[in-house]
Design an enzyme around this catalytic site. Structure first.
Site, short mmCIF file in Angstrom:
data_model
loop_
_atom_site.label_atom_id
_atom_site.label_comp_id
_atom_site.label_asym_id
_atom_site.label_seq_id
_atom_site.Cartn_x
_atom_site.Cartn_y
_atom_site.Cartn_z
N HIS A 259 -70.54 89.93 -5.52
CA HIS A 259 -70.14 88.63 -5.98
C HIS A 259 -68.61 88.33 -4.92
CE1 HIS A 259 -72.80 86.27 -8.17
NE2 HIS A 259 -73.33 88.15 -7.91
N CYS B 257 -71.61 81.28 -4.18
CA CYS B 257 -71.70 80.80 -5.47
C CYS B 257 -70.98 79.42 -5.54
CB CYS B 257 -70.81 81.77 -6.09
SG CYS B 257 -68.86 80.98 -6.46
N GLU B 258 -72.16 79.06 -6.36
CA GLU B 258 -71.51 76.75 -6.43
C GLU B 258 -70.09 77.28 -7.27
OE1 GLU B 258 -74.96 75.41 -7.84
OE2 GLU B 258 -74.74 75.87 -10.19
N HIS B 259 -69.77 78.37 -8.09
CA HIS B 259 -68.39 78.02 -8.70
C HIS B 259 -67.14 78.40 -7.75
CE1 HIS B 259 -71.05 79.81 -12.12
NE2 HIS B 259 -71.36 77.92 -12.37
N HIS B 260 -67.12 78.41 -6.82
CA HIS B 260 -66.07 79.20 -6.04
C HIS B 260 -66.76 79.00 -4.78
CE1 HIS B 260 -65.40 81.71 -9.73
NE2 HIS B 260 -64.63 81.14 -9.36
N GLN C 265 -76.60 83.49 -8.89
CA GLN C 265 -77.85 84.39 -8.98
C GLN C 265 -78.66 84.28 -9.86
OE1 GLN C 265 -75.86 88.77 -8.87
NE2 GLN C 265 -77.82 89.25 -8.89
N CYS D 55 -65.98 86.17 -5.52
CA CYS D 55 -65.49 85.87 -6.52
C CYS D 55 -65.12 86.45 -7.01
CB CYS D 55 -65.92 84.19 -6.75
SG CYS D 55 -67.79 84.67 -8.18
ZN LIG Z 1 -68.13 82.08 -8.18
#
Ligand SMILES: [Zn+2]
Length: 216
Positions: free
Chosen positions: A174, A105-108, A146, A176
């Site tokens: 996920h 995931c590109e956020h975490h 996703q 995260c």
């Molecule tokens: Zn994430």
């Protein structure tokens, strides 16, 4: 700047060399060195001693792992499909289900993983079945969300193969979500994207019924 331009050029050359889909297992040594240097600093910042035995080689390992986990950036998924397209009159639904996906995931930058189900209805051309999981992988091995992963797979197949319709469903967990924050241990996120004939209820229902069937 010159450095950056050179890197981008190298990337294009490498992608062509690999004909769009060969697995990358050689690493870019300069990037490995830079990423490893950053991870040494990160280890210090989280209160670790990067010189202790167990961690001495960790920055290089992490750097290599990261390059592998994002090697989809160097691949051309449309080229993967084009490399095995065949003229064929078959016009029934073609389904490849339970394709394992592993992405970040590109956020975490934490993993999300699960299964993708892909279908299309040919319109003059079919594609080698093994290419569908390769396309999924080429998009998954990047920093992703996703939702975008789902749509990118759909669009690539639609634009390249020009079938009567494409359906993509992804079910993923996920880390995260699971390891931090809400800690919903078993929650699964489902995303879907459809084109053409799959926008009709009957066709879509048939696809969902076929991918939901378990234990063949
Ligand atoms: Zn994430």
């Amino acid at each position: 700047m010159a450095q950056m331009r050179k890197t981008q050029k190298d990337r294009g050359a490498r992608a062509r060399e690999l004909d769009g889909y060969a697995k990358i297992d050689q690493y870019n040594p300069d990037a490995i060195k830079r990423i490893a240097g950053s991870y040494r600093d990160i280890l210090k910042d989280i209160g670790e001693d990067p010189e202790r035995e167990g961690l001495v080689k960790t920055p290089e390992r992490v750097a290599k792992a990261l390059q592998f986990l994002t090697h989809g950036n160097d691949l051309d998924p449309a080229a993967i499909l084009r490399s095995a397209m065949f003229k064929e009159e078959y016009q029934q639904m073609v389904i490849v289900k339970d394709i394992e996906i592993y992405s970040l995931c590109e956020h975490h930058m934490l993993p999300f993983f699960g299964k993708a189900h892909v279908a299309y209805i040919p319109n003059g051309y079919i594609v080698g079945l093994s290419k569908i999981p390769r396309v999924v992988d080429a998009f998954a091995r990047r920093l992703q969300v996703q939702e975008r992963l789902t749509v990118e797979i759909r669009n690539c197949i639609q634009d390249t193969l020009k079938p009567l319709g494409v359906a993509v469903v992804i079910e993923a967990q996920h880390l995260c979500m699971i390891m931090r924050g809400v800690q919903k241990q078993h929650s699964i996120a489902t995303t879907s994207a459809f084109t053409g004939e799959f926008q009709q209820d009957r066709t879509r229902a048939e696809f969902i019924r076929l991918v939901s069937k378990r234990g063949d």
